[in-house]
Structure formats: structure tokens, C-alpha cells
Design an enzyme around this catalytic site. Structure first.
Site, PDB file in Angstrom:
ATOM      1  N   CYS A 114     -74.904 -18.762   1.428  1.00 60.74           N
ATOM      2  CA  CYS A 114     -73.687 -18.975   0.623  1.00 60.74           C
ATOM      3  C   CYS A 114     -73.157 -20.402   0.728  1.00 60.74           C
ATOM      4  CB  CYS A 114     -72.601 -17.982   1.020  1.00 60.74           C
ATOM      5  SG  CYS A 114     -73.069 -16.276   0.687  1.00 60.74           S
ATOM      6  N   HIS A 250     -65.931 -21.368  -1.809  1.00 59.59           N
ATOM      7  CA  HIS A 250     -66.913 -20.301  -2.005  1.00 59.59           C
ATOM      8  C   HIS A 250     -66.128 -19.020  -2.282  1.00 59.59           C
ATOM      9  CE1 HIS A 250     -70.071 -17.503  -1.611  1.00 59.59           C
ATOM     10  NE2 HIS A 250     -69.748 -17.078  -0.405  1.00 59.59           N
ATOM     11  N   ASN A 280     -69.208 -12.175  -5.247  1.00 59.61           N
ATOM     12  CA  ASN A 280     -69.802 -13.218  -4.415  1.00 59.61           C
ATOM     13  C   ASN A 280     -71.196 -13.546  -4.972  1.00 59.61           C
ATOM     14  OD1 ASN A 280     -70.997 -14.764  -2.431  1.00 59.61           O
ATOM     15  ND2 ASN A 280     -70.263 -13.498  -0.730  1.00 59.61           N
TER      16      ASN A 280
HETATM   17  O1  UT7 Z   1     -70.546 -15.056   1.380  1.00 59.19           O
HETATM   18  C1  UT7 Z   1     -70.920 -14.978   2.709  1.00 59.19           C
HETATM   19  C2  UT7 Z   1     -69.768 -14.694   3.527  1.00 59.19           C
HETATM   20  N1  UT7 Z   1     -69.386 -13.298   3.420  1.00 59.19           N
HETATM   21  C3  UT7 Z   1     -68.125 -13.006   3.531  1.00 59.19           C
HETATM   22  O2  UT7 Z   1     -67.319 -13.892   3.602  1.00 59.19           O
HETATM   23  C4  UT7 Z   1     -67.707 -11.569   3.623  1.00 59.19           C
HETATM   24  C5  UT7 Z   1     -66.748 -11.410   4.781  1.00 59.19           C
HETATM   25  N2  UT7 Z   1     -66.225 -10.090   4.962  1.00 59.19           N
HETATM   26  C6  UT7 Z   1     -65.410  -9.464   4.068  1.00 59.19           C
HETATM   27  O3  UT7 Z   1     -65.164  -9.955   3.009  1.00 59.19           O
HETATM   28  C7  UT7 Z   1     -64.765  -8.167   4.493  1.00 59.19           C
HETATM   29  O4  UT7 Z   1     -64.974  -7.955   5.869  1.00 59.19           O
HETATM   30  C8  UT7 Z   1     -65.249  -6.943   3.693  1.00 59.19           C
HETATM   31  C9  UT7 Z   1     -64.725  -6.998   2.264  1.00 59.19           C
HETATM   32  C10 UT7 Z   1     -66.765  -6.890   3.704  1.00 59.19           C
HETATM   33  C11 UT7 Z   1     -64.716  -5.651   4.322  1.00 59.19           C
HETATM   34  O5  UT7 Z   1     -63.312  -5.690   4.446  1.00 59.19           O
HETATM   35  P1  UT7 Z   1     -62.593  -5.217   5.819  1.00 59.19           P
HETATM   36  O6  UT7 Z   1     -61.156  -5.244   5.588  1.00 59.19           O
HETATM   37  O7  UT7 Z   1     -63.156  -6.101   6.904  1.00 59.19           O
HETATM   38  O8  UT7 Z   1     -63.059  -3.726   5.922  1.00 59.19           O
HETATM   39  P2  UT7 Z   1     -63.954  -3.024   7.047  1.00 59.19           P
HETATM   40  O9  UT7 Z   1     -65.349  -3.497   7.023  1.00 59.19           O
HETATM   41  O10 UT7 Z   1     -63.225  -3.104   8.332  1.00 59.19           O
HETATM   42  O11 UT7 Z   1     -63.920  -1.528   6.543  1.00 59.19           O
HETATM   43  C12 UT7 Z   1     -62.722  -0.771   6.581  1.00 59.19           C
HETATM   44  C13 UT7 Z   1     -63.032   0.634   6.115  1.00 59.19           C
HETATM   45  C14 UT7 Z   1     -64.142   1.305   6.900  1.00 59.19           C
HETATM   46  O12 UT7 Z   1     -63.776   2.628   7.086  1.00 59.19           O
HETATM   47  P3  UT7 Z   1     -63.185   3.151   8.498  1.00 59.19           P
HETATM   48  O13 UT7 Z   1     -64.291   2.871   9.463  1.00 59.19           O
HETATM   49  O14 UT7 Z   1     -61.968   2.315   8.728  1.00 59.19           O
HETATM   50  O15 UT7 Z   1     -62.925   4.579   8.232  1.00 59.19           O
HETATM   51  C15 UT7 Z   1     -65.320   1.241   5.958  1.00 59.19           C
HETATM   52  O16 UT7 Z   1     -66.209   2.298   6.147  1.00 59.19           O
HETATM   53  O17 UT7 Z   1     -63.443   0.628   4.757  1.00 59.19           O
HETATM   54  C16 UT7 Z   1     -64.658   1.361   4.616  1.00 59.19           C
HETATM   55  N3  UT7 Z   1     -65.437   0.771   3.541  1.00 59.19           N
HETATM   56  C17 UT7 Z   1     -65.288   1.137   2.241  1.00 59.19           C
HETATM   57  N4  UT7 Z   1     -64.475   2.042   1.664  1.00 59.19           N
HETATM   58  C18 UT7 Z   1     -64.540   2.168   0.333  1.00 59.19           C
HETATM   59  C19 UT7 Z   1     -66.381  -0.199   3.605  1.00 59.19           C
HETATM   60  N5  UT7 Z   1     -66.851  -0.461   2.364  1.00 59.19           N
HETATM   61  C20 UT7 Z   1     -66.180   0.348   1.509  1.00 59.19           C
HETATM   62  C21 UT7 Z   1     -66.203   0.536   0.115  1.00 59.19           C
HETATM   63  N6  UT7 Z   1     -65.376   1.437  -0.416  1.00 59.19           N
HETATM   64  N7  UT7 Z   1     -67.012  -0.189  -0.682  1.00 59.19           N
END
Ligand code: UT7
Length: 323
Positions: A114, A250, A280
Site C-alpha cells: 500500500c 493512502h 482500499n
Molecule cells: O492498506 C494497508 C493498511 N491497512 C489498514 O490500514 C487497515 C487497518 N485496519 C483497519 O482498518 C481496521 O482494523 C478494520 C477496519 C480492519 C477493523 O476495524 P476494527 O475496529 O479494528 O474492528 P476489529 O477487527 O476489532 O473487529 C471488531 C468486531 C469483531 O467482532 P468481535 O470479536 O468484537 O465480536 C469482528 O469479528 O467486528 C467484527 N467484524 C465484522 N463485523 C461485521 C470484522 N469484520 C466484520 C465485518 N462485518 N466485515
């Protein structure tokens, strides 16, 4: 006299197929509300079957050449930032060179995931300021939809396909920050973090593989490292955040974009945001945002821009340029 790498033209291409968050609700256990609130993404474009990364890059390059009023024969070098080249080799860059009908000069890919476009711009600038090329096409082109595990809701909703391109040209500057063109760059990587964001395939496995990400950890590094590299690049140019007209980040997550702007003490009114429409697109996201930002009338000649990106590796960096 100082040679500067000045932006002569910009362009982009997005594949026709637009997929809204609601469309993904039928594929994985997700909701429009979750995707929008956690990432800011509302829709993304996906390539058609048979459409390649090189196809996308070629169309973006043609748009940038038209914007520059130049032809492929005017270009000395092509650098393509991509992690989704269509083949192990030849490079996407040589495929695009061939498609553009460019029979001289040289072309190669840069792979910094990225952060790829920031690395490619820095390489292009190095070629220009050392006199090895006068005009360089710098392209970011990706088909990340082909790396998605469609059963992993934590990643498959976040990425999209597209391409953007810049034409950089050597022009004489005064050596001051009033010059148009690239004023400073800052590149970093740290392979200790390779397991946070990777593809579990390649020549060692015989399969293309799927993207794997520790989202929360990457998020934490992004918030910390992006503002830091932007500040470092600005300091190298003897500038500060207060001089910046536009952050062109980005486009991975609106929450990362907002946190970085806050750390740079700049309001969101000074940030070009496209993540809602593109998702992204990895190395394509910055040139897409530059092209869209110009088309919207946000980015104007003479504006001071800072671009910053982080991705797999981890690799991250920033470029300061006057448009
Ligand atoms: O381009 C390269 C660089 N990449 C990035 O910059 C990405 C960096 N990371 C992010 O943007 C975020 O961490 C995400 C958008 C990927 C995730 O957001 P988050 O607030 O960190 O959520 P999380 O991973 O902590 O997930 C929270 C909850 C989980 O459920 P529990 O364990 O709290 O019950 C996940 O299972 O959300 C759940 N979850 C979803 N729910 C509905 C994960 N993906 C989804 C989904 N729909 N698509």
C-alpha cells in the site's frame, strides 16, 4: 540551479463494476453499517473477468499522458507500483510499456504494497534529479479483489481495484520551497512486522494465495507512523504542517485518515478523501486521490501536498510536493 520533478499530468481509471456494501451483505456476515462506521467505505470497483492490472494501468497512463499533452514516445521511464502484477514476470510496467506502444526507455515495478506509490515517486524523483530520465510515468495499479478470501469478512469488504498515474517532468527550480515539484521524501520499512499483513501464497507455495491481515495491529502502526513520516518529510523540506494545503493520504480507513490529520493538526477540510468510493486500492489509492482531487477542483497549481501511506512489510513513507 536545482532540478525538480514536476507533475505534468495526472489521470486514473476505475473498472465499471461498482459493488456497494449492501451487495456484500449477501456474501459474508456483514452490514453496510459496520463497514461504513469502521472503515468509511461505502462502495468499491472490481475488475471484470479477463481485465488485468496492466489494462487498468494502461488506461490510467493514457489519461495522464492526455492531461500532460504528451505521447508515450515522450516518456523515458515507467515505474509501476503494484502488488498484483498479472504474472510473476514480466513486470506490469513492461506490459504497460508495450500496450502504450513505447519502444524506447525502460520500465520496472516497485513492490511496497500500500506504500508502493510513495516508493515509486521517490524512485522516479531519484531518476530525474540525477539526470537519468527527463519524463517518468509513475503508475499505481491494483486488482486486490483477486487476493480476497471471500469467506474472511475482516478483509474482503475493505479492498477495491483501480489505477492512477502521474507524469513527472524534469524542470529547473530555484532550490527553494517555492518550487513546483517534489520537495522531499521519506521512506521506511520494518520486516519484523511482516506477519501483520501478507499474502499466504507465491512461488514458494505454487498458489497465488489470499490477503491476511491483523487489522487492529496494522491500524495501531498506521496511526503512529503516518503522521511521523509526514512530519519527517516536511522537516526535510524545511516546512511544517502549517504550510500544507492538502494531505493526500493512502485511503485505507477514514478513522486512520482522521487520526493522522489530527496528529498533524490539520482539519479534515484539508484532506482529499476518496475511501468512501474506492475502498482500499493499495498502491493505486494515492494517484487515484490526486486525480480525483484535481478533478473536484480541490488540488490547484502551486498547492503544497503531503502524501503518506503504510502497508505490508511493514513499509511506509511520505512525499512532499508542490503541485
Ligand atoms: O492498506 C494497508 C493498511 N491497512 C489498514 O490500514 C487497515 C487497518 N485496519 C483497519 O482498518 C481496521 O482494523 C478494520 C477496519 C480492519 C477493523 O476495524 P476494527 O475496529 O479494528 O474492528 P476489529 O477487527 O476489532 O473487529 C471488531 C468486531 C469483531 O467482532 P468481535 O470479536 O468484537 O465480536 C469482528 O469479528 O467486528 C467484527 N467484524 C465484522 N463485523 C461485521 C470484522 N469484520 C466484520 C465485518 N462485518 N466485515
Amino acid at each position: 540551479m536545482t532540478i525538480r520533478s514536476v507533475v505534468k499530468g495526472v489521470g486514473h481509471y476505475l473498472p465499471d463494476r461498482v459493488v456497494a456494501n449492501a451487495d456484500l451483505e449477501t456474501l459474508v456476515d456483514t452490514t453496510d453499517e459496520w463497514i461504513k462506521s469502521r472503515s468509511g467505505i461505502e462502495r468499491r470497483h472490481y475488475v471484470a473477468e479477463g481485465q488485468t492490472t496492466a489494462d487498468l494501468g494502461t488506461l490510467a497512463a493514457q489519461a495522464a499522458l492526455t492531461d500532460a499533452g504528451l505521447q508515450a514516445s515522450d516518456i523515458d521511464a515507467i515505474i509501476v507500483a503494484t502488488s498484483t502484477a498479472d504474472f510473476t514476470f514480466p513486470s506490469a510496467a513492461t506490459m504497460i510499456q508495450g500496450a502504450l506502444g513505447m519502444t524506447r526507455g525502460f520500465a520496472f515495478d516497485v513492490q511496497a504494497v500500500c506504500a508502493g506509490f510513495v516508493f515509486a515517486l521517490t524512485n522516479a524523483n531519484a531518476l530525474i534529479v540525477t539526470g537519468q530520465a527527463k519524463r517518468v510515468l509513475v503508475i499505481g495499479a491494483e486488482t486486490f479483489s483477486r487476493l480476497m478470501d471471500w469467506s474472511d469478512r475482516g478483509t474482503c469488504v475493505l479492498f477495491g481495484d483501480g489505477a492512477g498515474a502521474l507524469v513527472l517532468e524534469a524542470q529547473d527550480g530555484t532550490g527553494t520551497t517555492a518550487d513546483r515539484g517534489i520537495l522531499a521524501t521519506d521512506l521506511n520499512s520494518d520486516g519484523r512486522y511482516r506477519d501483520l499483513l501478507y499474502v499466504d501464497g507465491g512461488t514458494s507455495t505454487g498458489k497465488t494465495g489470499y490477503l491476511r491481515m491483523e487489522g487492529k495491529e496494522v491500524f495501531r502502526h498506521a496511526v503512529e507512523k503516518l503522521a511521523e513520516t509526514a512530519h519527517t518529510a516536511l522537516a526535510k523540506a524545511e516546512l511544517t504542517s502549517a504550510d500544507v494545503d492538502w494531505i493526500v493520504p493512502h485511503q485505507a480507513n477514514i478513522r486512520i485518515i482522521e487520526a493522522t490529520a489530527k496528529r498533524m493538526q490539520l482539519p479534515m477540510e484539508r484532506v482529499v478523501v476518496t475511501v468512501q468510493d474506492h475502498g482500499n486500492t493499495s498502491a493505486a489509492s494515492i494517484p487515484l486521490a490526486l486525480s480525483v482531487g484535481k478533478a473536484r477542483g480541490q488540488i490547484k497549481p502551486g498547492d503544497l501536498l503531503v502524501t503518506e501511506a503504510i502497508g505490508g512489510g511493514l513499509a511506509w513513507g511520505a512525499v512532499v510536493l508542490r503541485w
